[in-house]
Design an enzyme around this catalytic site. Structure first.
Site, PDB file in Angstrom:
ATOM      1  N   LYS A 105       0.854  -1.191   0.000  1.00 49.71           N
ATOM      2  CA  LYS A 105       0.000   0.000   0.000  1.00 49.71           C
ATOM      3  C   LYS A 105       0.883   1.232   0.000  1.00 49.71           C
ATOM      4  CE  LYS A 105      -4.541   0.556   0.332  1.00 49.71           C
ATOM      5  NZ  LYS A 105      -5.480  -0.473  -0.147  1.00 49.71           N
ATOM      6  N   GLY A 217     -20.968   6.464   2.645  1.00 50.37           N
ATOM      7  CA  GLY A 217     -19.854   6.830   1.767  1.00 50.37           C
ATOM      8  C   GLY A 217     -20.315   6.795   0.331  1.00 50.37           C
ATOM      9  N   TYR A 218     -20.090   7.895  -0.409  1.00 51.22           N
ATOM     10  CA  TYR A 218     -20.585   7.934  -1.795  1.00 51.22           C
ATOM     11  C   TYR A 218     -19.473   8.292  -2.771  1.00 51.22           C
ATOM     12  CZ  TYR A 218     -24.843   7.322  -4.464  1.00 51.22           C
ATOM     13  OH  TYR A 218     -25.819   6.800  -5.287  1.00 51.22           O
ATOM     14  N   GLY A 219     -18.308   7.692  -2.548  1.00 48.53           N
ATOM     15  CA  GLY A 219     -17.204   7.812  -3.511  1.00 48.53           C
ATOM     16  C   GLY A 219     -17.351   6.726  -4.557  1.00 48.53           C
TER      17      GLY A 219
HETATM   18  N1  GLU Z   1      -7.164   0.083  -3.524  1.00 54.01           N
HETATM   19  C1  GLU Z   1      -7.896  -1.094  -3.834  1.00 54.01           C
HETATM   20  C2  GLU Z   1      -7.937  -2.050  -2.658  1.00 54.01           C
HETATM   21  O1  GLU Z   1      -7.839  -1.660  -1.512  1.00 54.01           O
HETATM   22  C3  GLU Z   1      -7.401  -1.744  -5.108  1.00 54.01           C
HETATM   23  C4  GLU Z   1      -5.962  -2.127  -5.086  1.00 54.01           C
HETATM   24  C5  GLU Z   1      -5.475  -2.531  -6.450  1.00 54.01           C
HETATM   25  O2  GLU Z   1      -6.234  -2.455  -7.401  1.00 54.01           O
HETATM   26  O3  GLU Z   1      -4.307  -2.905  -6.551  1.00 54.01           O
HETATM   27  O4  GLU Z   1      -8.140  -3.224  -2.828  1.00 54.01           O
END
Ligand code: GLU
Length: 415
Positions: A105, A217-219
Site C-alpha cells: 500500500k 460513503g458515496y465515492g
Molecule cells: N485500492 C484497492 C484495494 O484496496 C485496489 C488495489 C489494487 O487495485 O491494486 O483493494
C-alpha cells in the site's frame, strides 16, 4: 470514535488467526511485520510559486506469492501505520482471491480537495519519481485508492515510463482505458462486493428484490454499490451518506440522480424529498443490508450492538473494530469482511495487469464473468471455513488467506 492504531487492529486480527491455526511462532513473527517500506519526501512547486514538501510512504507487506499489489491513498490524516495495516490486508486479500500477488500500500499526507489539478499532477509525478526503483510490473504494482483517480494513475505511469525509457503500462493499474486500463475496473470494487452480497442473501434466504440498503460513503465504491444494487438486484436504497452528512427516504432513492446531485453540489446532502441522517445514524438503521463504503473504524464496541442490518458488506477497508466483530457475530449479523467484500477492485486490477502483459484486451462482459468466477468461490471458501471451525467470517477469511501465504513461504524455503 475509538482512536486505535489501525496496524494494531491488523496485528490483533492476525494474532487471533494464529491462535485458531496454531501457527508456528516463527511464522507468526514473520507475518506480523512488513518486509519492506519506503519513506519519502515529496517537494512540489505549488501554484503560489513556493515549494511544499509532502510526506509519503510505500509499504510492501509480504511478497511470498508474487509481486506486491495495492493502492495509493492521498489523505490529510494518512499515517505510516495505516498504510502498514492496509498493506497487510492487501496481502490477505490477494491470497484469498487466489491472485498470484503479494500485498502493498502507498500513501501521501495531503488534502487533494484543496489542491489544483496542476499541483496534483506534480505531486503524482514526484511520487512516481521517488518510488520508481522500488516498484515495477514485476515488483510492486500500485493502483487507485482513497482520493486517487485513473487520471493520477496515468500521470504516474507516464512518469515511470519516461524514467524506464520504455512503455510500462503494467507498472500501475486503474488507468484510463486509453492507456491500458481494463474495461470494468471503474465499478469493480462495488460489483465484486455485490456478488458476495448476492451469495450471502442466498445463504440467508433473503430476497434481494425490494431488500432495503443503506450506504455509508458515496465515492467510487459507495456510489456504484448503490447504483448496481438497484439495477442488478432491484434493491431499495433508503439511505446514503458522504463526508458532509446524509439523506434518508423510506420509499427509496434514485442512486444515479443522487450521484448527479453530488457531482453538481459536492455532496449528497440537500437531495430533494429526503430527511437528513448522520454518518452515525445510518449505521443503526433497520435495513436488510448495510454497506460501509467510507473510512475505517466506524463500527466499534460502542455501536456494534445497535446494528440491525442482517448483512453488513464491508466495501471500505477496516470499517469494523476487532471488539465489534464479536458483538456482530453473537447478534447473528452476517458480515462479509473487507478483504473479501472489496476484493473486486484488486481482482480487476490483476486482470488489467494480465491484459497489459498480453497487449490484448477483453470486453466488459468478459471482465464481469471472470470477476464473478473469482468472487463467488472466495465467498464460499470463507463461509465453509467459518462453519467448519465455528468462527466468524473475518476469522475464516484470515484462515484461508494466511494458510495460502504460509504455504508459499514454506515452498520457497523461507520458513
Ligand atoms: N485500492 C484497492 C484495494 O484496496 C485496489 C488495489 C489494487 O487495485 O491494486 O483493494
Amino acid at each position: 470514535m475509538d482512536k486505535l492504531n489501525l496496524f494494531e487492529y491488523a496485528q490483533k486480527q492476525l494474532d487471533d488467526c494464529a491462535e485458531i491455526l496454531k501457527l508456528d511462532s516463527d511464522i507468526h513473527a514473520v507475518l506480523r511485520v512488513p518486509v519492506r517500506e519506503l519513506h519519502i519526501s515529496l517537494p512540489v512547486r505549488m501554484d503560489d510559486g513556493k515549494i511544499k514538501v509532502f510526506e509519503g510512504f510505500r509499504v510492501q507487506y509480504n511478497d511470498a506469492r508474487g509481486p506486491t499489489k495495492g493502492g495509493i491513498r492521498f489523505h490529510p490524516e494518512e499515517t505510516v501505520d495505516t498504510v502498514r495495516a492496509l498493506a497487510a490486508w492487501m496481502t490477505w486479500k490477494c491470497a484469498l482471491l487466489n491472485l498470484p500477488l503479494g500485498g502493498a500500500k502507498g500513501g501521501v499526507i495531503c488534502n487533494p480537495k484543496e489542491m489544483s489539478k496542476g499541483e496534483l499532477e506534480r505531486l503524482c509525478r514526484e511520487y512516481a519519481t521517488r518510488v520508481w526503483h522500488f516498484v515495477g510490473p514485476e515488483r510492486d504494482i500500485p493502483a487507485p485508492d482513497v482520493y486517487t483517480t485513473p487520471q493520477m494513475m496515468a500521470w504516474m505511469m507516464d512518469e515511470y515510463s519516461k524514467i524506464a525509457g520504455r512503455h510500462q503500462f503494467g507498472v500501475i493499474t486503474g488507468k484510463p482505458i486509453s492507456l491500458g486500463g481494463s474495461a470494468g475496473r471503474g465499478d469493480a470494487t462495488a460489483r465484486g462486493g455485490l456478488y458476495t452480497i448476492r451469495e450471502a442473501a442466498k445463504e440467508l434466504g433473503m430476497d434481494l428484490k425490494g431488500a432495503t440498503v443503506a450506504v455509508q460513503g458515496y465515492g467510487n465504491a459507495g456510489s456504484f454499490a448503490a447504483i448496481l444494487a438497484r439495477s442488478l438486484f432491484g434493491c431499495k436504497i433508503v439511505a446514503i451518506t458522504d463526508s458532509r452528512g446524509g439523506i434518508y427516504n423510506d420509499y427509496g432513492l434514485d442512486p444515479e440522480a443522487v450521484f448527479e446531485h453530488k457531482t453538481k453540489t459536492g455532496s449528497v446532502v440537500g437531495y430533494p424529498n429526503t430527511t437528513p441522517i448522520s454518518n452515525e445514524e445510518i449505521l443503526e438503521l433497520d435495513v436488510d443490508i448495510l454497506i460501509p463504503a467510507a473510512m475505517e473504524n466506524v463500527i466499534t464496541k460502542n455501536n456494534a450492538s445497535k446494528i440491525k442490518a442482517k448483512i453488513v458488506g464491508e466495501l471500505a477497508n477496516g470499517p469494523t473494530a476487532p471488539e465489534a466483530d464479536d458483538i456482530l457475530y453473537k447478534n447473528g449479523v452476517h458480515l462479509i469482511p473487507d478483504f473479501l467484500c472489496n476484493a473486486g477492485g484488486v481482482t480487476v486490477s490483476y486482470f488489467e495487469m494480465v491484459q497489459n502483459f498480453y497487449m490484448y484486451y477483453w470486453d466488459e462482459e468478459q471482465v464481469h464473468i471472470r470477476l464473478d468466477k473469482k468472487m463467488t468461490p472466495a465467498y464460499h471458501s470463507v463461509l465453509e471455513t467459518s462453519k467448519k471451525y465455528g468462527i466468524n467470517m473475518r476469522q475464516a477469511a484470515y484462515v484461508v488467506a494466511v494458510e495460502r501465504v504460509v504455504e508459499a513461504m514454506r515452498d520457497r524455503g523461507w520458513v
